[in-house]
Design a protein around this motif. Structure first.
Motif, PDB file in Angstrom:
ATOM      1  N   LEU A   1      11.342   3.901   0.360  1.00 17.99           N
ATOM      2  CA  LEU A   1      11.479   5.357   0.487  1.00 17.99           C
ATOM      3  C   LEU A   1      10.343   5.966   1.296  1.00 17.99           C
ATOM      4  O   LEU A   1      10.573   6.822   2.157  1.00 17.99           O
ATOM      5  CB  LEU A   1      11.531   6.018  -0.896  1.00 17.99           C
ATOM      6  N   ILE A   2       9.124   5.536   1.019  1.00 16.75           N
ATOM      7  CA  ILE A   2       7.970   6.060   1.756  1.00 16.75           C
ATOM      8  C   ILE A   2       8.120   5.760   3.248  1.00 16.75           C
ATOM      9  O   ILE A   2       7.878   6.626   4.091  1.00 16.75           O
ATOM     10  CB  ILE A   2       6.651   5.479   1.196  1.00 16.75           C
TER      11      ILE A   2
ATOM     12  N   GLY B   1       2.440   2.354   0.895  1.00 15.60           N
ATOM     13  CA  GLY B   1       3.862   2.068   0.687  1.00 15.60           C
ATOM     14  C   GLY B   1       4.256   0.714   1.250  1.00 15.60           C
ATOM     15  O   GLY B   1       5.048  -0.025   0.652  1.00 15.60           O
ATOM     16  N   ARG B   2       3.676   0.351   2.395  1.00 18.00           N
ATOM     17  CA  ARG B   2       3.990  -0.947   2.988  1.00 18.00           C
ATOM     18  C   ARG B   2       3.432  -2.096   2.146  1.00 18.00           C
ATOM     19  O   ARG B   2       4.050  -3.144   2.021  1.00 18.00           O
ATOM     20  CB  ARG B   2       3.464  -1.038   4.426  1.00 18.00           C
TER      21      ARG B   2
ATOM     22  N   ARG C   1       9.045  -2.207  -4.200  1.00 18.03           N
ATOM     23  CA  ARG C   1      10.026  -2.327  -3.113  1.00 18.03           C
ATOM     24  C   ARG C   1      10.741  -1.000  -2.883  1.00 18.03           C
ATOM     25  O   ARG C   1      10.864  -0.542  -1.744  1.00 18.03           O
ATOM     26  CB  ARG C   1      11.041  -3.422  -3.443  1.00 18.03           C
ATOM     27  N   PHE C   2      11.208  -0.380  -3.950  1.00 16.20           N
ATOM     28  CA  PHE C   2      11.939   0.882  -3.841  1.00 16.20           C
ATOM     29  C   PHE C   2      11.031   1.982  -3.294  1.00 16.20           C
ATOM     30  O   PHE C   2      11.394   2.699  -2.360  1.00 16.20           O
ATOM     31  CB  PHE C   2      12.500   1.272  -5.218  1.00 16.20           C
ATOM     32  N   GLY C   3       9.840   2.091  -3.870  1.00 15.89           N
ATOM     33  CA  GLY C   3       8.902   3.122  -3.422  1.00 15.89           C
ATOM     34  C   GLY C   3       8.470   2.905  -1.986  1.00 15.89           C
ATOM     35  O   GLY C   3       8.408   3.851  -1.195  1.00 15.89           O
TER      36      GLY C   3
ATOM     37  N   GLY D   1      10.213  12.084   8.734  1.00  9.68           N
ATOM     38  CA  GLY D   1       9.407  13.301   8.772  1.00  9.68           C
ATOM     39  C   GLY D   1       8.556  13.398  10.025  1.00  9.68           C
ATOM     40  O   GLY D   1       8.509  14.447  10.683  1.00  9.68           O
ATOM     41  N   LEU D   2       7.868  12.301  10.375  1.00  2.00           N
ATOM     42  CA  LEU D   2       7.050  12.321  11.583  1.00  2.00           C
ATOM     43  C   LEU D   2       7.928  12.476  12.826  1.00  2.00           C
ATOM     44  O   LEU D   2       7.556  13.165  13.776  1.00  2.00           O
ATOM     45  CB  LEU D   2       6.204  11.050  11.686  1.00  2.00           C
TER      46      LEU D   2
END
Length: 146
Positions: free
Chosen positions: A109-110, A89-90, A104-106, A117-118
């Motif tokens: 979000l990731i 994602g990065r 960029r969007f993905g 979440g973590l």
């Protein structure tokens, strides 16, 4: 021989390589635009600088969370998957800052959902994982003969 915290080691190594790649991309545009300090109003340079800065804003806390979770819960398949997804994602985000909007969007979000979440999981672990009891072993001391 197995290493301690293999997911964390791979995540930190991967993050270092991605940060190096992002740095080189900034340097390439900086040289082309002939801007040594700041962004000189160059939009391509601004975008690349923000991609690297954004990486630096998210990655340290994500690495700390990966390490703390791995230390507390052990090496798990799901943590490998989350780590790999985060790093991909990065990269997507870095490319996306050059105009590929799905990257960029993905990547955004990731990054957000990985951190969230973590973070939530790390908060839950102390309250849901049974404490490992300390085992006290008896020690027998013998006086030397003689």
């Amino acid at each position: 021989m197995s290493s301690a915290l293999p997911i964390t080691l791979v995540a930190a190594g991967g993050a270092a390589i991605i940060n190096f790649w992002l740095s080189m991309r900034v340097g390439n545009v900086r040289r082309a635009a002939k801007v040594s300090i700041g962004d000189g109003g160059d939009m391509a340079l601004m975008s690349r600088m923000r991609a690297q800065a954004n990486f630096i804003e998210y990655t340290p806390i994500v690495l700390v969370l990966i390490g703390a979770i791995e230390l507390s819960q052990g090496t798990t398949t799901w943590l490998w998957a989350v780590t790999g997804l985060y790093l991909l994602g990065r990269v997507g985000h870095g490319i996306g800052m050059d105009g590929w909007m799905p990257g960029r969007f993905g990547g955004t979000l990731i990054s957000l959902f990985t951190m969230l979440g973590l973070g939530i999981y790390a908060l839950v672990i102390p309250f849901t994982t049974p404490a490992n009891p300390v085992t006290v072993l008896p020690i027998t001391v013998q006086q030397p003969a003689g």
